[in-house]
Enzyme design. Sequence first.
Site, PDB file in Angstrom:
ATOM      1  N   ARG A 101       0.815  -1.216   0.000  1.00 49.93           N
ATOM      2  CA  ARG A 101       0.000   0.000   0.000  1.00 49.93           C
ATOM      3  C   ARG A 101       0.852   1.272   0.000  1.00 49.93           C
ATOM      4  NH1 ARG A 101      -5.636  -0.158   1.663  1.00 49.93           N
ATOM      5  NH2 ARG A 101      -6.388  -2.150   0.950  1.00 49.93           N
ATOM      6  N   ARG A 109      -6.851  12.577  -4.978  1.00 51.08           N
ATOM      7  CA  ARG A 109      -8.079  12.006  -4.408  1.00 51.08           C
ATOM      8  C   ARG A 109      -9.156  13.067  -4.170  1.00 51.08           C
ATOM      9  NH1 ARG A 109     -11.899   9.710  -2.899  1.00 51.08           N
ATOM     10  NH2 ARG A 109     -12.089   7.955  -1.447  1.00 51.08           N
ATOM     11  N   TYR A 166     -14.955 -11.753  -0.165  1.00 56.60           N
ATOM     12  CA  TYR A 166     -15.689 -10.524  -0.491  1.00 56.60           C
ATOM     13  C   TYR A 166     -16.923 -10.814  -1.352  1.00 56.60           C
ATOM     14  CZ  TYR A 166     -12.024  -7.606   1.488  1.00 56.60           C
ATOM     15  OH  TYR A 166     -11.152  -6.999   2.345  1.00 56.60           O
ATOM     16  N   ARG A 217      -3.238   6.987   0.940  1.00 57.43           N
ATOM     17  CA  ARG A 217      -3.687   8.208   1.627  1.00 57.43           C
ATOM     18  C   ARG A 217      -2.683   8.871   2.544  1.00 57.43           C
ATOM     19  NH1 ARG A 217      -8.805   5.023   3.457  1.00 57.43           N
ATOM     20  NH2 ARG A 217      -7.115   3.532   3.322  1.00 57.43           N
ATOM     21  N   ASP A 259      -6.787  -2.267  -7.383  1.00 55.25           N
ATOM     22  CA  ASP A 259      -7.373  -2.925  -6.213  1.00 55.25           C
ATOM     23  C   ASP A 259      -7.655  -4.383  -6.551  1.00 55.25           C
ATOM     24  OD1 ASP A 259      -8.489  -1.909  -3.432  1.00 55.25           O
ATOM     25  OD2 ASP A 259      -9.719  -3.578  -4.106  1.00 55.25           O
TER      26      ASP A 259
HETATM   27  O1  CP3 Z   1       0.063  -1.550  -2.491  1.00 56.24           O
HETATM   28  C1  CP3 Z   1      -0.243  -0.596  -3.224  1.00 56.24           C
HETATM   29  O2  CP3 Z   1       0.164   0.560  -3.051  1.00 56.24           O
HETATM   30  C2  CP3 Z   1      -1.107  -0.886  -4.446  1.00 56.24           C
HETATM   31  C3  CP3 Z   1      -2.483  -0.555  -4.306  1.00 56.24           C
HETATM   32  C4  CP3 Z   1      -3.439  -1.461  -3.553  1.00 56.24           C
HETATM   33  C5  CP3 Z   1      -4.677  -0.977  -3.058  1.00 56.24           C
HETATM   34  N1  CP3 Z   1      -5.378  -2.026  -2.581  1.00 56.24           N
HETATM   35  C6  CP3 Z   1      -5.107   0.427  -3.097  1.00 56.24           C
HETATM   36  C7  CP3 Z   1      -6.230   0.883  -2.262  1.00 56.24           C
HETATM   37  C8  CP3 Z   1      -3.392  -2.836  -3.295  1.00 56.24           C
HETATM   38  C9  CP3 Z   1      -2.286  -3.833  -3.563  1.00 56.24           C
HETATM   39  C10 CP3 Z   1      -4.634  -3.172  -2.688  1.00 56.24           C
HETATM   40  C11 CP3 Z   1      -4.996  -4.550  -2.322  1.00 56.24           C
HETATM   41  C12 CP3 Z   1      -6.205  -4.788  -1.553  1.00 56.24           C
HETATM   42  N2  CP3 Z   1      -7.415  -4.168  -1.672  1.00 56.24           N
HETATM   43  C13 CP3 Z   1      -6.343  -5.812  -0.597  1.00 56.24           C
HETATM   44  C14 CP3 Z   1      -5.288  -6.819  -0.255  1.00 56.24           C
HETATM   45  C15 CP3 Z   1      -4.205  -6.268   0.579  1.00 56.24           C
HETATM   46  C16 CP3 Z   1      -4.590  -5.900   1.959  1.00 56.24           C
HETATM   47  O3  CP3 Z   1      -4.502  -4.714   2.286  1.00 56.24           O
HETATM   48  O4  CP3 Z   1      -4.989  -6.810   2.717  1.00 56.24           O
HETATM   49  C17 CP3 Z   1      -7.649  -5.753  -0.099  1.00 56.24           C
HETATM   50  C18 CP3 Z   1      -8.235  -6.663   0.977  1.00 56.24           C
HETATM   51  C19 CP3 Z   1      -8.335  -4.725  -0.786  1.00 56.24           C
HETATM   52  C20 CP3 Z   1      -9.754  -4.331  -0.663  1.00 56.24           C
HETATM   53  C21 CP3 Z   1      -9.911  -2.932  -0.241  1.00 56.24           C
HETATM   54  N3  CP3 Z   1      -9.613  -1.833  -1.024  1.00 56.24           N
HETATM   55  C22 CP3 Z   1     -10.416  -2.461   0.983  1.00 56.24           C
HETATM   56  C23 CP3 Z   1     -10.857  -3.353   2.133  1.00 56.24           C
HETATM   57  C24 CP3 Z   1     -10.415  -1.071   0.916  1.00 56.24           C
HETATM   58  C25 CP3 Z   1     -10.992  -0.121   1.922  1.00 56.24           C
HETATM   59  C26 CP3 Z   1     -10.144   0.010   3.111  1.00 56.24           C
HETATM   60  C27 CP3 Z   1      -9.201   1.157   2.941  1.00 56.24           C
HETATM   61  O5  CP3 Z   1      -7.991   0.948   3.159  1.00 56.24           O
HETATM   62  O6  CP3 Z   1      -9.699   2.245   2.639  1.00 56.24           O
HETATM   63  C28 CP3 Z   1      -9.873  -0.685  -0.322  1.00 56.24           C
HETATM   64  C29 CP3 Z   1      -9.639   0.684  -0.817  1.00 56.24           C
HETATM   65  C30 CP3 Z   1      -8.234   1.030  -1.262  1.00 56.24           C
HETATM   66  N4  CP3 Z   1      -7.412   0.226  -1.995  1.00 56.24           N
HETATM   67  C31 CP3 Z   1      -7.579   2.283  -1.049  1.00 56.24           C
HETATM   68  C32 CP3 Z   1      -6.329   2.196  -1.693  1.00 56.24           C
HETATM   69  C33 CP3 Z   1      -5.280   3.262  -1.822  1.00 56.24           C
HETATM   70  C34 CP3 Z   1      -8.179   3.489  -0.340  1.00 56.24           C
HETATM   71  C35 CP3 Z   1      -8.973   4.260  -1.336  1.00 56.24           C
HETATM   72  C36 CP3 Z   1      -9.190   5.690  -0.927  1.00 56.24           C
HETATM   73  O7  CP3 Z   1     -10.198   5.951  -0.254  1.00 56.24           O
HETATM   74  O8  CP3 Z   1      -8.381   6.554  -1.328  1.00 56.24           O
END
Ligand code: CP3
Length: 350
Positions: free
Chosen positions: A27, A40, A153, A31, A76
Amino acid sequence: MTTVEESLFLRACKRLFVERTPIWMMRQAGRYLPEYRAIREKYDFQTMYRTPELATEITLQPVRRLEVDAAILFSDILVVPEAMGLAVEFVEGKGPIFRKTVQTAEQINDLNVPDMEESLGYVLEAIRMIKAELNSAIPLIGFSGAPWTLFCYMVEGRGSKDFATARRFLFEQPGLAESLLEKITAAVTAYLSAQIAAGADAVQIFDSWAGVLAPHHYRRYSLKYIRKVIEGLRRDGQPVIVFCRGAHHSLAALVECGADVLGIDWTVDFAAAKRQVQGRVALQGNLDPAILLAGPEVIREETLAILRAAGRDPGHIFNLGHGILPTTRPDHARYLVDLVHEESQKIRAS
Ligand code: CP3
């Protein structure tokens, strides 16, 4: 000029000699970065990952600011369920929500194994754009969710602490659950193969919800399908990283799944994991992401402990034990990168 094959990251994945330990952070685009928040403010998250120009810019942000040794595609894991026919919404403060979930034979039948260029072409286009922009010494990591984590999911319809609905479906209807896992496996295999064909230098499989299953169920309902994905991949030497959160009970079995690198979460003792894998795979990890919320002295002490446990042997990629937290100070993330570079070089030269 260094070619991508000679990069620290790809050499470490293959357990070859490196002069210092490579680092990237799960990640790392997100943010906690003001330059991410600036984009964003103008776009919602889905527009950001569906627009190749924006995904490219966001992927490169942490590479510029932190000088990490690898980029990870900004996207994602939930784009795969979406392409299979389940629309997802990201609701502020609530995380992802699906309007439809999957629990019957009919609903499973209705899911597509998507055509990659048609439904996920925007991801492949982003990969091609990122590769054209990246310095040749910095590899690009593509990724997918593991079949089990995507299943969670798709059945639950939203995030959850324990995915009880998904587990109930698994245990009440194991035959149907397996047919769903098979279908997801086919989609994930095609998706990762397409990312590699588009230029991804390595791929990571995120099994974020490995930890909600008992060890024997984990091997039967998750690991089995991860192995199938890896076996089915069309690749030409690009390493596969498997990150399973909460699956340390199955480390010995994970070593056999075909992964080149195993990502470990911070609840695993690095030295113990290293003894267990016996140099047969590289290890990636595993600093507790909350350590970056503390001061530099704590970051230093905890980082040195992992670097010392890893020692001089090849096959360590430094990372956090899970995603970087949104409240992390960017200067702390940068401090960690510099620290890993300097201290690992000393340890490796000693
Ligand atoms: O690693 C990186 O920088 C690449 C980007 C990346 C994102 N999500 C961006 C993201 C990667 C590799 C993921 C994977 C992901 N997404 C997983 C597996 C890894 C982990 O963290 O366990 C999962 C379970 C998700 C599903 C997901 N996406 C959730 C549960 C959420 C909401 C929770 C949160 O952190 O806000 C997201 C949104 C998400 N994915 C954001 C980002 C940058 C936040 C979006 C925002 O509001 O700006």
